[in-house]
Design a protein around this motif. Structure first.
Motif, PDB file in Angstrom:
ATOM      1  N   ASP A  37       0.809  -1.225   0.000  1.00 42.73           N
ATOM      2  CA  ASP A  37       0.000   0.000   0.000  1.00 42.73           C
ATOM      3  C   ASP A  37       0.836   1.267   0.000  1.00 42.73           C
ATOM      4  N   LEU A  38       1.996   1.187   0.618  1.00 46.74           N
ATOM      5  CA  LEU A  38       2.839   2.379   0.687  1.00 46.74           C
ATOM      6  C   LEU A  38       3.943   2.262  -0.340  1.00 46.74           C
ATOM      7  N   GLN A  39       4.105   3.349  -1.069  1.00 38.91           N
ATOM      8  CA  GLN A  39       5.053   3.339  -2.185  1.00 38.91           C
ATOM      9  C   GLN A  39       6.442   2.848  -1.782  1.00 38.91           C
ATOM     10  N   ARG A  40       6.928   3.321  -0.627  1.00 42.60           N
ATOM     11  CA  ARG A  40       8.329   3.036  -0.325  1.00 42.60           C
ATOM     12  C   ARG A  40       8.627   1.549  -0.252  1.00 42.60           C
ATOM     13  N   TRP A  41       7.688   0.739   0.286  1.00 37.27           N
ATOM     14  CA  TRP A  41       7.992  -0.693   0.438  1.00 37.27           C
ATOM     15  C   TRP A  41       8.063  -1.395  -0.913  1.00 37.27           C
ATOM     16  N   ASN A  42       7.293  -0.917  -1.880  1.00 39.30           N
ATOM     17  CA  ASN A  42       7.402  -1.486  -3.236  1.00 39.30           C
ATOM     18  C   ASN A  42       8.800  -1.229  -3.793  1.00 39.30           C
ATOM     19  N   ASP A 114      14.929  -1.921   8.017  1.00 34.20           N
ATOM     20  CA  ASP A 114      14.310  -0.613   8.291  1.00 34.20           C
ATOM     21  C   ASP A 114      13.673  -0.535   9.687  1.00 34.20           C
ATOM     22  N   ARG A 115      12.874  -1.555  10.070  1.00 35.83           N
ATOM     23  CA  ARG A 115      12.214  -1.564  11.376  1.00 35.83           C
ATOM     24  C   ARG A 115      12.816  -2.670  12.228  1.00 35.83           C
ATOM     25  N   LEU A 116      13.115  -2.349  13.480  1.00 30.61           N
ATOM     26  CA  LEU A 116      13.749  -3.347  14.344  1.00 30.61           C
ATOM     27  C   LEU A 116      12.754  -4.444  14.719  1.00 30.61           C
ATOM     28  N   GLY A 165       3.104   0.253  16.860  1.00 24.87           N
ATOM     29  CA  GLY A 165       3.681  -1.087  16.705  1.00 24.87           C
ATOM     30  C   GLY A 165       5.014  -1.076  15.972  1.00 24.87           C
ATOM     31  N   ASP A 166       5.420   0.092  15.485  1.00 27.47           N
ATOM     32  CA  ASP A 166       6.666   0.228  14.707  1.00 27.47           C
ATOM     33  C   ASP A 166       7.689   0.944  15.591  1.00 27.47           C
ATOM     34  N   ASN A 167       8.748   0.242  15.931  1.00 28.24           N
ATOM     35  CA  ASN A 167       9.777   0.803  16.818  1.00 28.24           C
ATOM     36  C   ASN A 167      10.329   2.135  16.299  1.00 28.24           C
ATOM     37  N   TYR A 171      11.301   6.800  17.664  1.00 31.06           N
ATOM     38  CA  TYR A 171      12.554   7.514  17.353  1.00 31.06           C
ATOM     39  C   TYR A 171      12.266   8.797  16.561  1.00 31.06           C
ATOM     40  N   PHE A 172      11.359   8.698  15.594  1.00 30.82           N
ATOM     41  CA  PHE A 172      11.024   9.898  14.795  1.00 30.82           C
ATOM     42  C   PHE A 172      10.438  10.970  15.715  1.00 30.82           C
ATOM     43  N   TYR A 173       9.454  10.512  16.535  1.00 29.43           N
ATOM     44  CA  TYR A 173       8.756  11.444  17.438  1.00 29.43           C
ATOM     45  C   TYR A 173       9.747  12.078  18.416  1.00 29.43           C
ATOM     46  N   THR A 205      -0.953   1.795  12.077  1.00 30.46           N
ATOM     47  CA  THR A 205      -0.566   1.342  10.716  1.00 30.46           C
ATOM     48  C   THR A 205      -0.125   2.484   9.778  1.00 30.46           C
ATOM     49  N   TRP A 206       0.109   3.652  10.303  1.00 30.19           N
ATOM     50  CA  TRP A 206       0.565   4.795   9.508  1.00 30.19           C
ATOM     51  C   TRP A 206      -0.459   5.178   8.442  1.00 30.19           C
ATOM     52  N   ALA A 207      -1.729   4.833   8.672  1.00 28.17           N
ATOM     53  CA  ALA A 207      -2.712   4.977   7.588  1.00 28.17           C
ATOM     54  C   ALA A 207      -3.089   6.433   7.342  1.00 28.17           C
ATOM     55  N   SER A 235       5.175  12.779  11.107  1.00 34.01           N
ATOM     56  CA  SER A 235       6.370  11.933  11.123  1.00 34.01           C
ATOM     57  C   SER A 235       6.750  11.393   9.763  1.00 34.01           C
ATOM     58  N   ASN A 236       5.742  11.218   8.881  1.00 32.16           N
ATOM     59  CA  ASN A 236       6.095  10.690   7.552  1.00 32.16           C
ATOM     60  C   ASN A 236       5.119  11.185   6.499  1.00 32.16           C
ATOM     61  N   ASP A 237       5.324  10.748   5.278  1.00 25.72           N
ATOM     62  CA  ASP A 237       4.515  11.254   4.169  1.00 25.72           C
ATOM     63  C   ASP A 237       3.094  10.694   4.162  1.00 25.72           C
ATOM     64  N   GLY A 260       7.357  15.960   6.604  1.00 20.32           N
ATOM     65  CA  GLY A 260       7.090  14.591   6.169  1.00 20.32           C
ATOM     66  C   GLY A 260       8.370  13.779   6.113  1.00 20.32           C
ATOM     67  N   GLN A 261       8.266  12.617   5.522  1.00 17.73           N
ATOM     68  CA  GLN A 261       9.424  11.717   5.400  1.00 17.73           C
ATOM     69  C   GLN A 261       9.150  10.715   4.295  1.00 17.73           C
ATOM     70  N   ASP A 262      10.079  10.459   3.456  1.00 16.92           N
ATOM     71  CA  ASP A 262      10.082   9.404   2.410  1.00 16.92           C
ATOM     72  C   ASP A 262      10.126   9.957   0.987  1.00 16.92           C
ATOM     73  N   CYS A 263       9.678  11.213   0.793  1.00 17.53           N
ATOM     74  CA  CYS A 263       9.566  11.729  -0.575  1.00 17.53           C
ATOM     75  C   CYS A 263       8.724  10.809  -1.455  1.00 17.53           C
ATOM     76  N   PHE A 281      14.408  12.543   2.740  1.00 20.01           N
ATOM     77  CA  PHE A 281      14.658  11.549   1.701  1.00 20.01           C
ATOM     78  C   PHE A 281      15.509  10.415   2.265  1.00 20.01           C
ATOM     79  N   LYS A 282      14.957   9.214   2.152  1.00 20.27           N
ATOM     80  CA  LYS A 282      15.712   8.023   2.554  1.00 20.27           C
ATOM     81  C   LYS A 282      15.834   7.183   1.274  1.00 20.27           C
ATOM     82  N   ASP A 283      16.957   7.272   0.645  1.00 23.93           N
ATOM     83  CA  ASP A 283      17.137   6.611  -0.650  1.00 23.93           C
ATOM     84  C   ASP A 283      17.114   5.101  -0.450  1.00 23.93           C
TER      85      ASP A 283
END
Ligand code: BGC
Length: 350
Positions: A37-42, A114-116, A165-167, A171-173, A205-207, A235-237, A260-263, A281-283
């Motif tokens: 669902d989220l672009q970055r994971w693709n 990416d996530r611990l 649920g995401d460690n 950290y971002f907060y 779920t960052w929804a 915290s993110n896009d 935001g975060q991720d571009c 940006f996290k390449d």
């Protein structure tokens, strides 16, 4: 014949010095991603698959539709079908215990991606971006843009954080709030909704939709009378997009600073259109390459490249980590970061 063998041995040895993965030819890497669902994971999944295959590995790439049970059974299947290494980006860091125990019983090294992965001694390594730094980049941007050192304020701030649920979310907060809290205490930043603590501002779920409906409630309860919200820390896009949607439909004051975060593509478009102030940006190509390198090192019995052995305690052990560096992005530098580097084409951002 002897000469031929000696020659081929020398060739293999030389090749191994240049490309360590040569000995891992044919070995299988299970890559478990949280959602499509989220672009970055693709992008993360696609980059890793391409690089691992180019290095000679077989790849079993699975996406778990943000469903923990699905992720558990996908990982168990990877193990039963002979994975030699697992790379896992967890939906919920603490919920994969059974699958991780199974990996450990089968001597399969696990890299948390990416996530611990929490509360487990089966985690061998962690590769991520410096998550705390992501938050400090956002917090510092707000301080600089509002000139909080010199301006009198007060400025109205609202906060939208990530998935409990995401460690990473903490950290971002914390990275941002460690910088902003003194200004909140001083009264220069005012949170009219009163929602400041992580649990009050988190987004399961960052929804995008969840962030949007919370933002709609905040706007109608606190800003419907024309009061300006000056800045919205997101915290993110995906959560920023929710806030941007809510503002478009429910707000007529001056447009706030939004982080935001991720571009992500939609957010980069919004940056260009002036609807989001910045992103981090996290390449994902950098992270994928690092993980491919670590997989090769593990399978070749080499020393594994890490640069942090103190920060990431998963509750059972401090996991040796490699932290990549996140980079500030906005409408002024996106071309250089995203287009010139080949991350996106110009067309994708039209
Ligand atoms: C990642 C972020 C991403 C978020 C939502 C986090 O774990 O580090 O890049 O925006 O998950 O998918």
């Amino acid at each position: 014949m002897k000469k031929l063998m000696a020659l081929s041995l020398a060739t293999v040895l030389a090749a191994s010095l240049m490309a360590p993965a040569v000995f891992a030819e044919g070995e299988k890497v299970g890559v478990s991603m949280p959602t499509k669902d989220l672009q970055r994971w693709n992008q993360d999944g696609a980059n890793m698959q391409a690089e691992l295959e180019a290095a000679g590995f077989e790849v079993d790439l699975q996406y778990a539709s943000n469903d923990v049970q699905t992720q558990l059974s996908q990982i168990e299947n990877m193990i039963s079908s002979g994975a030699n290494v697992l790379v896992i980006a967890a939906i919920e860091g603490s919920s994969l215990g059974e699958a991780l125990d199974m990996a450990k019983e089968n001597d399969i090294p696990v890299i948390a991606y990416d996530r611990l992965l929490m509360e487990s001694d089966a985690v061998s390594y962690y590769a991520t971006f410096d998550n705390y730094m992501v938050g400090t980049v956002q917090g510092q941007y707000i301080i600089d843009t509002l000139d909080l050192e010199n301006a009198d304020g007060p400025f109205n701030l609202e906060i939208t954080a990530g998935d409990p649920g995401d460690n990473n979310a903490g950290y971002f907060y914390n990275g941002a709030m460690d910088l902003l809290k003194p200004y909140i205490e001083e009264g220069k930043l005012v949170v009219k909704s009163g929602q400041v603590e992580f649990d009050d501002v988190a987004t399961p779920t960052w929804a995008t939709e969840v962030a949007q409906s919370r933002a709609e409630n905040i706007l109608s309860s606190n800003y419907a009378d024309g009061t300006n919200v000056d800045v919205w820390l997101c915290s993110n896009d995906s959560t920023a997009l929710g806030v941007e949607n809510a503002l478009a439909a429910n707000y007529s004051g001056e447009y706030p600073i939004i982080t935001g975060q991720d571009c992500d593509i939609n957010n980069t478009k919004n940056m260009i259109a002036g609807k989001q102030s910045m992103s981090v940006f996290k390449d994902t190509r950098t992270l994928a390459s690092q993980v491919v390198k670590m997989v090769g090192q593990i399978l070749n019995g080499e020393e594994v490249d890490v640069n942090d052995t103190e920060t990431y305690d998963n509750g059972v052990l401090v996991v040796p980590s490699y932290l990549c560096e996140p980079v500030f992005a906005d409408a002024n530098n996106y071309k250089e970061l995203l287009i010139d580097s080949g991350y996106y084409t110009e067309d994708q951002l039209q």
